[in-house]
Scaffold this motif. Structure first.
Motif, PDB file in Angstrom:
ATOM      1  N   THR A 157       0.794  -1.158  -0.102  1.00  0.00           N
ATOM      2  CA  THR A 157      -0.179   0.089   0.019  1.00  0.00           C
ATOM      3  C   THR A 157       1.010   1.334  -0.037  1.00  0.00           C
ATOM      4  OG1 THR A 157      -1.672  -1.017   1.186  1.00  0.00           O
ATOM      5  CG2 THR A 157      -1.716   0.997   1.278  1.00  0.00           C
ATOM      6  N   PRO A 158       0.295   2.383  -0.693  1.00  0.00           N
ATOM      7  CA  PRO A 158       1.159   3.577  -0.476  1.00  0.00           C
ATOM      8  C   PRO A 158       1.592   3.979   0.869  1.00  0.00           C
ATOM      9  CG  PRO A 158      -0.174   3.953  -2.274  1.00  0.00           C
ATOM     10  CD  PRO A 158      -0.743   2.671  -1.640  1.00  0.00           C
ATOM     11  N   GLY A 159       2.737   4.584   1.301  1.00  0.00           N
ATOM     12  CA  GLY A 159       3.165   4.663   2.686  1.00  0.00           C
ATOM     13  C   GLY A 159       3.830   3.687   3.490  1.00  0.00           C
ATOM     14  N   THR A 160       3.858   2.356   2.790  1.00  0.00           N
ATOM     15  CA  THR A 160       4.411   1.482   3.654  1.00  0.00           C
ATOM     16  C   THR A 160       5.831   1.476   3.526  1.00  0.00           C
ATOM     17  OG1 THR A 160       3.982  -0.277   1.668  1.00  0.00           O
ATOM     18  CG2 THR A 160       2.372  -0.269   3.479  1.00  0.00           C
ATOM     19  N   GLY A 161       6.511   2.362   2.819  1.00  0.00           N
ATOM     20  CA  GLY A 161       7.960   2.377   2.704  1.00  0.00           C
ATOM     21  C   GLY A 161       8.702   1.713   1.541  1.00  0.00           C
ATOM     22  N   LYS A 162       7.839   1.534   0.408  1.00  0.00           N
ATOM     23  CA  LYS A 162       8.592   0.878  -0.810  1.00  0.00           C
ATOM     24  C   LYS A 162       9.836   1.962  -1.177  1.00  0.00           C
ATOM     25  CE  LYS A 162       4.700   1.071  -3.017  1.00  0.00           C
ATOM     26  NZ  LYS A 162       3.687   1.816  -1.916  1.00  0.00           N
ATOM     27  N   THR A 163       9.331   3.146  -1.297  1.00  0.00           N
ATOM     28  CA  THR A 163      10.573   3.784  -1.892  1.00  0.00           C
ATOM     29  C   THR A 163      11.789   3.971  -0.940  1.00  0.00           C
ATOM     30  OG1 THR A 163       8.972   5.183  -3.324  1.00  0.00           O
ATOM     31  CG2 THR A 163      11.139   6.037  -3.078  1.00  0.00           C
ATOM     32  N   THR A 164      11.588   4.088   0.311  1.00  0.00           N
ATOM     33  CA  THR A 164      12.654   4.234   0.993  1.00  0.00           C
ATOM     34  C   THR A 164      13.642   2.819   1.302  1.00  0.00           C
ATOM     35  OG1 THR A 164      11.110   5.640   2.562  1.00  0.00           O
ATOM     36  CG2 THR A 164      12.967   4.824   3.489  1.00  0.00           C
ATOM     37  N   ASP A 179       9.478  -0.830  -7.842  1.00  0.00           N
ATOM     38  CA  ASP A 179       8.846  -0.474  -6.578  1.00  0.00           C
ATOM     39  C   ASP A 179       7.355   0.041  -7.055  1.00  0.00           C
ATOM     40  OD1 ASP A 179       8.004   1.912  -5.000  1.00  0.00           O
ATOM     41  OD2 ASP A 179       9.804   2.876  -4.985  1.00  0.00           O
ATOM     42  N   ARG A 234       1.241   8.240   8.611  1.00  0.00           N
ATOM     43  CA  ARG A 234       2.177   8.423   7.490  1.00  0.00           C
ATOM     44  C   ARG A 234       1.639   9.089   6.384  1.00  0.00           C
ATOM     45  NH1 ARG A 234       5.369   3.044   6.713  1.00  0.00           N
ATOM     46  NH2 ARG A 234       6.333   2.760   8.978  1.00  0.00           N
ATOM     47  N   ARG A 270       1.573  13.243   4.517  1.00  0.00           N
ATOM     48  CA  ARG A 270       1.917  13.224   3.034  1.00  0.00           C
ATOM     49  C   ARG A 270       0.758  13.859   2.275  1.00  0.00           C
ATOM     50  NH1 ARG A 270       2.846   7.603  -0.274  1.00  0.00           N
ATOM     51  NH2 ARG A 270       4.962   7.826   0.094  1.00  0.00           N
ATOM     52  N   SER A 285       6.787  -3.280   8.234  1.00  0.00           N
ATOM     53  CA  SER A 285       7.431  -1.735   7.827  1.00  0.00           C
ATOM     54  C   SER A 285       7.043  -0.697   8.785  1.00  0.00           C
ATOM     55  CB  SER A 285       7.354  -1.442   6.448  1.00  0.00           C
ATOM     56  OG  SER A 285       8.014  -0.461   6.410  1.00  0.00           O
ATOM     57  N   ASN A 286       6.890  -0.900  10.256  1.00  0.00           N
ATOM     58  CA  ASN A 286       6.208   0.070  10.823  1.00  0.00           C
ATOM     59  C   ASN A 286       7.174   0.909  11.497  1.00  0.00           C
ATOM     60  OD1 ASN A 286       3.676  -0.988  11.136  1.00  0.00           O
ATOM     61  ND2 ASN A 286       4.568  -2.887  12.116  1.00  0.00           N
ATOM     62  N   ASN A 287       8.584   0.603  11.557  1.00  0.00           N
ATOM     63  CA  ASN A 287       9.393   1.856  12.148  1.00  0.00           C
ATOM     64  C   ASN A 287      11.056   1.520  11.304  1.00  0.00           C
ATOM     65  OD1 ASN A 287      10.718  -0.537  13.310  1.00  0.00           O
ATOM     66  ND2 ASN A 287       9.352  -0.685  14.804  1.00  0.00           N
ATOM     67  N   VAL A 288      11.759   2.503  11.859  1.00  0.00           N
ATOM     68  CA  VAL A 288      13.210   2.446  11.295  1.00  0.00           C
ATOM     69  C   VAL A 288      13.937   1.216  11.451  1.00  0.00           C
ATOM     70  CG1 VAL A 288      13.321   4.979  11.232  1.00  0.00           C
ATOM     71  CG2 VAL A 288      14.085   3.840  13.018  1.00  0.00           C
ATOM     72  N   ILE A 332      12.804  -1.202   8.810  1.00  0.00           N
ATOM     73  CA  ILE A 332      13.727  -0.673   7.293  1.00  0.00           C
ATOM     74  C   ILE A 332      15.036  -1.376   7.368  1.00  0.00           C
ATOM     75  CG2 ILE A 332      14.486   1.109   6.013  1.00  0.00           C
ATOM     76  CD1 ILE A 332      11.990   2.632   6.643  1.00  0.00           C
TER      77      ILE A 332
HETATM   78  P1  DAT Z   1       5.748   4.091  -0.223  1.00  0.00           P
HETATM   79  O1  DAT Z   1       7.098   4.054  -1.368  1.00  0.00           O
HETATM   80  O2  DAT Z   1       5.317   2.698   0.040  1.00  0.00           O
HETATM   81  O3  DAT Z   1       4.655   5.307  -0.636  1.00  0.00           O
HETATM   82  P2  DAT Z   1       7.736   5.945   1.218  1.00  0.00           P
HETATM   83  O4  DAT Z   1       9.029   5.265   1.392  1.00  0.00           O
HETATM   84  O5  DAT Z   1       7.626   7.154   0.430  1.00  0.00           O
HETATM   85  O6  DAT Z   1       6.486   4.928   1.210  1.00  0.00           O
HETATM   86  O7  DAT Z   1       7.406   6.245   2.837  1.00  0.00           O
HETATM   87  C1  DAT Z   1       6.339   6.931   3.146  1.00  0.00           C
HETATM   88  C2  DAT Z   1       6.999   7.972   4.472  1.00  0.00           C
HETATM   89  O8  DAT Z   1       6.991   7.004   5.648  1.00  0.00           O
HETATM   90  C3  DAT Z   1       8.310   8.355   4.207  1.00  0.00           C
HETATM   91  O9  DAT Z   1       8.054   9.762   4.981  1.00  0.00           O
HETATM   92  C4  DAT Z   1       9.050   7.516   4.871  1.00  0.00           C
HETATM   93  C5  DAT Z   1       8.169   6.880   6.040  1.00  0.00           C
HETATM   94  N1  DAT Z   1       8.324   5.621   6.387  1.00  0.00           N
HETATM   95  C6  DAT Z   1       8.183   4.613   5.461  1.00  0.00           C
HETATM   96  N2  DAT Z   1       8.536   3.424   6.092  1.00  0.00           N
HETATM   97  C7  DAT Z   1       8.863   3.537   7.223  1.00  0.00           C
HETATM   98  C8  DAT Z   1       8.968   3.018   8.422  1.00  0.00           C
HETATM   99  N3  DAT Z   1       9.364   1.472   8.250  1.00  0.00           N
HETATM  100  N4  DAT Z   1       9.586   3.255   9.514  1.00  0.00           N
HETATM  101  C9  DAT Z   1       9.373   4.714   9.618  1.00  0.00           C
HETATM  102  N5  DAT Z   1       9.102   5.583   8.884  1.00  0.00           N
HETATM  103  C10 DAT Z   1       8.691   4.999   7.495  1.00  0.00           C
END
Ligand code: DAT
Length: 180
Positions: free
Chosen positions: A19-26, A85, A113, A117, A154-157, A160
């Motif tokens: 889902t958008p926001g789950t951290g795919k791009t990061t 991604d 998150r 956004r 993917s809940n926290n750093v 990641i």
């Molecule tokens: P996506 O590519 O899935 O839409 P993103 O990588 O752009 O997601 O992340 C969206 C925002 O949430 C961005 O500000 C980073 C933060 N984020 C993502 N995954 C995280 C995680 N596991 N822990 C903390 N922050 C996270």
């Protein structure tokens, strides 16, 4: 055909979905650096190369042209070493991927998150529901062999870092299937 196409690659291709926001791009960009892979963010690619059929006013996003996206990526995918991604996974050729990662985030965390956004209204609700009903996990399991689908929290750093480490190890241990 599928086995042949796979065996050409000397490095694996990995799809990172969720889902958008789950951290795919990061996650994908950190993984690309850690494992020396190339990262294609499909949303960016669609915008940069105009691989869409216009703008959806209701969903506030481009209407992706899936055929154009697949044509654009085909040559790179044959070479391997690619991370894709995207918040969808059912229109890519199944033979492209050796691993399909599905990132998952708890609802309250995801809600915050997406709100930060700027998501609101139907777009916010749709994405939260997408996560609650595990739409991407189901789509991944319907589109790829279940053995290659890997759900990851993917809940926290810390998640990641652990996910990037796990996936880097997976990529480095990957070997092309033996030729028969
Ligand atoms: P996506 O590519 O899935 O839409 P993103 O990588 O752009 O997601 O992340 C969206 C925002 O949430 C961005 O500000 C980073 C933060 N984020 C993502 N995954 C995280 C995680 N596991 N822990 C903390 N922050 C996270």
């Amino acid at each position: 055909e599928s086995a042949q196409s796979r065996s050409r690659r000397v490095r694996p291709n990995v799809l990172v979905t969720g889902t958008p926001g789950t951290g795919k791009t990061t996650t994908s960009s950190l993984l690309a650096d850690a494992a020396a892979m190339r990262h294609f963010n499909i949303g960016d690619l669609v915008r940069q190369k105009g691989l869409h059929d216009g703008w959806d006013d209701h969903l506030h996003c481009h209407v992706i042209n899936e055929d154009m996206v697949c044509d654009e990526l085909e040559d790179s995918m044959e070479d391997g070493g690619i991370i894709v991604d995207y918040h969808g996974c059912d229109f890519f050729p199944e033979r492209w991927f050796d691993l399909v990662v599905v990132l998952q985030t708890d609802n309250s965390v995801l809600h915050d998150r997406l709100t930060s956004r700027g998501y609101m209204g139907a777009k916010l609700t749709n994405n939260i529901e997408c996560e609650i009903f595990q739409v991407l996990l189901e789509e991944a399991r319907e589109s790829y062999a279940s053995e290659i689908v890997m759900p990851l929290h993917s809940n926290n750093v810390e998640d990641i870092s652990r996910n990037v480490a796990t996936l880097t190890e997976w990529i480095n241990n990957w070997r092309p299937p033996a030729q028969s």
